[in-house]
Write a protein that holds these residues in place. Structure first.
Motif, PDB file in Angstrom:
ATOM      1  N   ILE A  79     101.192 -39.985  13.281  1.00  0.00           N
ATOM      2  CA  ILE A  79     100.526 -38.682  13.377  1.00  0.00           C
ATOM      3  C   ILE A  79     101.460 -37.613  13.954  1.00  0.00           C
ATOM      4  CG2 ILE A  79      98.602 -37.444  14.422  1.00  0.00           C
ATOM      5  CD1 ILE A  79      96.967 -40.022  14.223  1.00  0.00           C
ATOM      6  N   PRO A  80     102.044 -37.806  15.149  1.00  0.00           N
ATOM      7  CA  PRO A  80     102.975 -36.780  15.630  1.00  0.00           C
ATOM      8  C   PRO A  80     104.224 -36.668  14.767  1.00  0.00           C
ATOM      9  CG  PRO A  80     103.015 -38.698  17.078  1.00  0.00           C
ATOM     10  CD  PRO A  80     101.848 -38.879  16.151  1.00  0.00           C
ATOM     11  N   TYR A  81     104.624 -37.763  14.135  1.00  0.00           N
ATOM     12  CA  TYR A  81     105.792 -37.708  13.244  1.00  0.00           C
ATOM     13  C   TYR A  81     105.544 -36.721  12.102  1.00  0.00           C
ATOM     14  CZ  TYR A  81     108.356 -39.066   9.052  1.00  0.00           C
ATOM     15  OH  TYR A  81     109.076 -39.039   7.897  1.00  0.00           O
ATOM     16  N   ILE A  82     104.381 -36.804  11.460  1.00  0.00           N
ATOM     17  CA  ILE A  82     104.055 -35.894  10.366  1.00  0.00           C
ATOM     18  C   ILE A  82     103.937 -34.464  10.876  1.00  0.00           C
ATOM     19  CG2 ILE A  82     102.216 -35.269   8.732  1.00  0.00           C
ATOM     20  CD1 ILE A  82     101.758 -38.247   8.267  1.00  0.00           C
ATOM     21  N   ALA A  83     103.343 -34.302  12.065  1.00  0.00           N
ATOM     22  CA  ALA A  83     103.199 -32.957  12.631  1.00  0.00           C
ATOM     23  C   ALA A  83     104.551 -32.311  12.899  1.00  0.00           C
ATOM     24  CB  ALA A  83     102.373 -33.033  13.915  1.00  0.00           C
ATOM     25  N   LEU A  84     105.477 -33.059  13.487  1.00  0.00           N
ATOM     26  CA  LEU A  84     106.803 -32.514  13.776  1.00  0.00           C
ATOM     27  C   LEU A  84     107.592 -32.276  12.499  1.00  0.00           C
ATOM     28  CD1 LEU A  84     107.769 -34.656  16.908  1.00  0.00           C
ATOM     29  CD2 LEU A  84     106.952 -32.289  16.849  1.00  0.00           C
ATOM     30  N   LEU A  85     107.416 -33.145  11.497  1.00  0.00           N
ATOM     31  CA  LEU A  85     108.091 -32.949  10.220  1.00  0.00           C
ATOM     32  C   LEU A  85     107.583 -31.682   9.542  1.00  0.00           C
ATOM     33  CD1 LEU A  85     110.109 -34.242   8.220  1.00  0.00           C
ATOM     34  CD2 LEU A  85     108.164 -35.387   7.154  1.00  0.00           C
ATOM     35  N   GLY A  86     106.259 -31.463   9.579  1.00  0.00           N
ATOM     36  CA  GLY A  86     105.694 -30.270   8.981  1.00  0.00           C
ATOM     37  C   GLY A  86     106.170 -28.993   9.664  1.00  0.00           C
ATOM     38  N   ARG A  87     106.386 -29.064  10.962  1.00  0.00           N
ATOM     39  CA  ARG A  87     106.869 -27.900  11.707  1.00  0.00           C
ATOM     40  C   ARG A  87     108.375 -27.703  11.555  1.00  0.00           C
ATOM     41  NH1 ARG A  87     103.272 -26.108  15.990  1.00  0.00           N
ATOM     42  NH2 ARG A  87     105.124 -25.096  16.815  1.00  0.00           N
ATOM     43  N   GLY A  88     109.041 -28.661  10.914  1.00  0.00           N
ATOM     44  CA  GLY A  88     110.493 -28.552  10.768  1.00  0.00           C
ATOM     45  C   GLY A  88     111.248 -28.807  12.053  1.00  0.00           C
ATOM     46  N   ASP A  89     110.653 -29.541  12.990  1.00  0.00           N
ATOM     47  CA  ASP A  89     111.285 -29.811  14.281  1.00  0.00           C
ATOM     48  C   ASP A  89     112.173 -31.054  14.167  1.00  0.00           C
ATOM     49  OD1 ASP A  89     111.783 -29.369  17.016  1.00  0.00           O
ATOM     50  OD2 ASP A  89     110.283 -30.860  17.581  1.00  0.00           O
ATOM     51  N   TYR A  90     113.217 -30.934  13.375  1.00  0.00           N
ATOM     52  CA  TYR A  90     114.086 -32.072  13.110  1.00  0.00           C
ATOM     53  C   TYR A  90     114.979 -32.408  14.303  1.00  0.00           C
ATOM     54  CZ  TYR A  90     112.930 -30.528   8.347  1.00  0.00           C
ATOM     55  OH  TYR A  90     112.279 -30.123   7.220  1.00  0.00           O
ATOM     56  N   GLY A  91     115.427 -31.386  15.027  1.00  0.00           N
ATOM     57  CA  GLY A  91     116.386 -31.608  16.105  1.00  0.00           C
ATOM     58  C   GLY A  91     115.855 -32.522  17.187  1.00  0.00           C
ATOM     59  N   PHE A  92     114.607 -32.290  17.616  1.00  0.00           N
ATOM     60  CA  PHE A  92     114.041 -33.142  18.662  1.00  0.00           C
ATOM     61  C   PHE A  92     113.938 -34.581  18.199  1.00  0.00           C
ATOM     62  CE2 PHE A  92     110.299 -35.405  20.205  1.00  0.00           C
ATOM     63  CZ  PHE A  92     110.601 -35.491  21.553  1.00  0.00           C
ATOM     64  N   GLN A  93     113.476 -34.784  16.962  1.00  0.00           N
ATOM     65  CA  GLN A  93     113.335 -36.149  16.463  1.00  0.00           C
ATOM     66  C   GLN A  93     114.681 -36.865  16.446  1.00  0.00           C
ATOM     67  OE1 GLN A  93     110.233 -36.906  13.380  1.00  0.00           O
ATOM     68  NE2 GLN A  93     110.445 -34.717  12.985  1.00  0.00           N
ATOM     69  N   ALA A  94     115.738 -36.125  16.109  1.00  0.00           N
ATOM     70  CA  ALA A  94     117.072 -36.731  16.110  1.00  0.00           C
ATOM     71  C   ALA A  94     117.504 -37.095  17.529  1.00  0.00           C
ATOM     72  CB  ALA A  94     118.074 -35.770  15.478  1.00  0.00           C
ATOM     73  N   ARG A  95     117.307 -36.162  18.478  1.00  0.00           N
ATOM     74  CA  ARG A  95     117.726 -36.428  19.858  1.00  0.00           C
ATOM     75  C   ARG A  95     116.921 -37.562  20.483  1.00  0.00           C
ATOM     76  NH1 ARG A  95     117.626 -30.772  19.735  1.00  0.00           N
ATOM     77  NH2 ARG A  95     115.603 -30.720  20.802  1.00  0.00           N
ATOM     78  N   MET A  96     115.618 -37.538  20.302  1.00  0.00           N
ATOM     79  CA  MET A  96     114.782 -38.585  20.879  1.00  0.00           C
ATOM     80  C   MET A  96     115.107 -39.942  20.269  1.00  0.00           C
ATOM     81  SD  MET A  96     110.703 -39.308  20.567  1.00  0.00           S
ATOM     82  CE  MET A  96     111.027 -40.053  18.960  1.00  0.00           C
ATOM     83  N   SER A  97     115.198 -39.972  18.948  1.00  0.00           N
ATOM     84  CA  SER A  97     115.468 -41.236  18.275  1.00  0.00           C
ATOM     85  C   SER A  97     116.841 -41.774  18.661  1.00  0.00           C
ATOM     86  CB  SER A  97     115.373 -41.046  16.758  1.00  0.00           C
ATOM     87  OG  SER A  97     115.501 -42.264  16.081  1.00  0.00           O
ATOM     88  N   GLY A  98     117.830 -40.889  18.740  1.00  0.00           N
ATOM     89  CA  GLY A  98     119.167 -41.330  19.115  1.00  0.00           C
ATOM     90  C   GLY A  98     119.211 -41.897  20.523  1.00  0.00           C
ATOM     91  N   THR A  99     118.561 -41.212  21.456  1.00  0.00           N
ATOM     92  CA  THR A  99     118.562 -41.670  22.849  1.00  0.00           C
ATOM     93  C   THR A  99     117.843 -43.000  23.014  1.00  0.00           C
ATOM     94  OG1 THR A  99     118.612 -39.373  23.620  1.00  0.00           O
ATOM     95  CG2 THR A  99     117.936 -41.058  25.209  1.00  0.00           C
ATOM     96  N   THR A 100     116.632 -43.106  22.453  1.00  0.00           N
ATOM     97  CA  THR A 100     115.881 -44.353  22.593  1.00  0.00           C
ATOM     98  C   THR A 100     116.572 -45.508  21.872  1.00  0.00           C
ATOM     99  OG1 THR A 100     114.491 -43.703  20.696  1.00  0.00           O
ATOM    100  CG2 THR A 100     113.660 -43.211  22.903  1.00  0.00           C
ATOM    101  N   THR A 101     117.260 -45.202  20.775  1.00  0.00           N
ATOM    102  CA  THR A 101     117.981 -46.257  20.059  1.00  0.00           C
ATOM    103  C   THR A 101     119.130 -46.805  20.894  1.00  0.00           C
ATOM    104  OG1 THR A 101     117.398 -45.428  17.862  1.00  0.00           O
ATOM    105  CG2 THR A 101     119.399 -46.751  18.034  1.00  0.00           C
ATOM    106  N   VAL A 102     119.909 -45.909  21.491  1.00  0.00           N
ATOM    107  CA  VAL A 102     121.036 -46.358  22.325  1.00  0.00           C
ATOM    108  C   VAL A 102     120.536 -47.213  23.488  1.00  0.00           C
ATOM    109  CG1 VAL A 102     122.844 -45.567  23.893  1.00  0.00           C
ATOM    110  CG2 VAL A 102     122.544 -44.452  21.678  1.00  0.00           C
ATOM    111  N   LEU A 103     119.499 -46.751  24.169  1.00  0.00           N
ATOM    112  CA  LEU A 103     118.958 -47.513  25.294  1.00  0.00           C
ATOM    113  C   LEU A 103     118.410 -48.864  24.849  1.00  0.00           C
ATOM    114  CD1 LEU A 103     117.106 -44.656  27.236  1.00  0.00           C
ATOM    115  CD2 LEU A 103     119.251 -45.774  27.861  1.00  0.00           C
ATOM    116  N   THR A 104     117.669 -48.869  23.739  1.00  0.00           N
ATOM    117  CA  THR A 104     117.052 -50.108  23.266  1.00  0.00           C
ATOM    118  C   THR A 104     118.101 -51.124  22.830  1.00  0.00           C
ATOM    119  OG1 THR A 104     115.082 -48.898  22.541  1.00  0.00           O
ATOM    120  CG2 THR A 104     115.434 -51.077  21.580  1.00  0.00           C
ATOM    121  N   LEU A 105     119.089 -50.675  22.076  1.00  0.00           N
ATOM    122  CA  LEU A 105     120.113 -51.604  21.602  1.00  0.00           C
ATOM    123  C   LEU A 105     121.006 -52.086  22.749  1.00  0.00           C
ATOM    124  CD1 LEU A 105     121.170 -50.060  18.163  1.00  0.00           C
ATOM    125  CD2 LEU A 105     119.597 -51.953  18.627  1.00  0.00           C
TER     126      LEU A 105
END
Length: 463
Positions: A366-392
């Motif tokens: 749900i929030p993924y679609i909302a952020l995609l519709g708003r064109g908020d790509y930068g946050f998704q990249a930063r959040m995903s990158g940070t959580t990926t580094v920590l998780t891996l």
């Protein structure tokens, strides 16, 4: 966000047809369910542990590369969903994305072949070539599938996907049984079936996206168009790469620190646990995404609330009850699935840890679609990158210590925290613009998940 609404792709649909469309989205996932739950255990029994470990590694890399598409499937899906029917933008985006991805695979293919020739890969040269061809064809097919779903061509898209998936699984099993239970046979069948599936998908995309547009819009894209599209997709590329790495890198890390044989039970557990997201929540998200994207991009608050509330209710129905049943009865279900495999106990233990976090992660659509519709790509990249580094990083540490159960805890936290962070970002953006969409939908989702957790906890104690 776009300031003017897009021309609707289809007129209003009756309730019956909406149910049929949603049913087709579930049908599209049935092939993967059959292959993962029925055919995969058969392949494990036919092949040696080492050969099946390589098959599991191939399937892991395949799943990783389907997401590792430079963000192009997300851009294609968004552009096709919100573009005016006769503008030609949807067709241009799809064709440019195909060209960009094909060009990007050339150095990737050459590098893989060089590593295979130097015996730095577990696959030989021929197997590497077949695997890389399969990866490219399936990724191109996935971009076409995204375009068809965004155009709400649900029935045909579902038919192509389920037929292709079933053919790859069934024909691979038959070939291993009749010819030889070898990796090369498996990969040859995968490549051949993937080519057929891509050709059919491409034909359908051309038919659907070319309707009603002028011949000038059908010209092949050039290098400037490819460059511009890749620049637009740069943040989504980071998002896709990070998502692919975090969802599939765990298995590669476990293989590197131990062996493909040790990775197999973890692979089976994650395959089973991702059913709530991939096979149950995924079709709901795909069905509601085109209309929700158009409502959000056109700043239609009432329509966005209506679409997302419906999506939340549908996710609740299809995710929470099956997840509860699977978690409470995981022991007998996994024993039945794996039919006495020595890995059954380990798979059940890993499933108990992973499944709750994955269930919460299903609501992240749900929030993924909302952020995609708003064109908020930068946050998704930063959040995903940070959580990926920590998780891996945590995964590598736990794998080095041989603690696979701890890796399950790491991933349960990852799925839940990604959903919560995305929702908080959406809420922040809504507050800035004076909207109340995130607050309304988020409050309802929190109540639903909390009540479900209490009920499942009581059931676990009593039964």
């Amino acid at each position: 966000m776009t300031s003017s609404p897009a021309t609707p792709i289809r007129g209003p649909r009756s309730r019956l047809w909406r149910l049929v469309d949603l049913g087709m989205m579930y049908f599209s996932k049935s092939g993967a369910v059959v292959v993962n739950l029925l055919i995969l255990p058969q392949l494990q029994r036919l092949m040696s542990p080492e050969e099946f470990g390589l098959v599991a590694l191939f399937l892991t890399v395949q799943a990783l590369l389907l997401v590792f598409d430079l963000g192009l499937s997300l851009i294609v899906g968004r552009d096709v969903a919100i573009a005016e029917t006769a503008s030609g933008r949807a067709l241009r985006t799809w064709r440019t994305a195909e060209l960009a991805l094909s060009a990007a695979y050339i150095p990737f293919l050459l590098g893989a072949l060089v590593l295979a020739a130097l015996n730095l890969l577990p696959f030989n040269l021929g197997s590497t070539a077949l695997a890389m061809l399969t990866f490219l064809l399936l990724t191109l097919q996935n971009i076409g599938y995204s375009a068809l779903i965004a155009r709400r061509d649900f029935a045909v898209a579902a038919g192509i996907l389920v037929t292709g998936t079933m053919l790859r699984g069934i024909l691979s099993f038959v070939a291993l049984l009749v010819i030889a239970p070898r990796l090369e046979v498996f990969l040859a069948v995968q490549a051949g079936c993937s080519l057929l599936q891509y050709v059919v998908t491409r034909f359908r995309c051309g038919y659907v996206l070319e309707r009603g547009i002028s011949s000038r819009a059908i010209r092949p894209p050039g290098l400037p168009a490819v460059t511009a599209l890749l620049w637009r997709a740069r943040s989504l590329a980071v998002f896709g790469i990070a998502g692919a790495l975090v969802l599939q890198g765990d298995k590669l890390i476990i293989s590197a620190f131990s062996s493909p044989l040790a990775m197999a039970p973890f692979y089976l557990a994650t395959t089973l646990c991702l059913v709530p997201i991939s096979s149950l929540a995924g079709p709901v998200a795909s069905y509601f995404q085109p209309a929700a994207l158009r409502a959000i991009a056109s700043r239609s608050e009432a329509e966005a609330v209506q679409q997302l509330r419906r999506m939340l209710c549908a996710l609740t129905l299809v995710t929470i009850l099956p997840t509860a049943i699977l978690w409470l009865l995981r022991g007998p279900i996994i024993e039945l699935w794996l039919v006495g495999s020595p890995n059954a106990t380990l798979v059940a233990g890993y499933t108990a840890i992973l499944l709750p976090g994955v269930c919460i992660g299903a609501f992240g659509f749900i929030p993924y679609i909302a952020l995609l519709g708003r064109g908020d790509y930068g946050f998704q990249a930063r959040m995903s990158g940070t959580t990926t580094v920590l998780t891996l990083a945590m995964t590598a540490l736990m794998a080095y210590q041989g603690n696979i159960a701890a890796i399950c805890w790491v991933y349960a936290v990852y799925h839940a925290s990604s959903t919560i962070l995305s929702w908080l970002r959406w809420y922040y953006l809504d507050r800035q613009d004076g909207y109340r969409i995130a607050g309304q939908i988020g409050t309802l989702a929190t109540v639903i998940i909390a009540c479900a957790a209490v009920v499942i906890g009581i059931a676990a104690v009593l039964f």
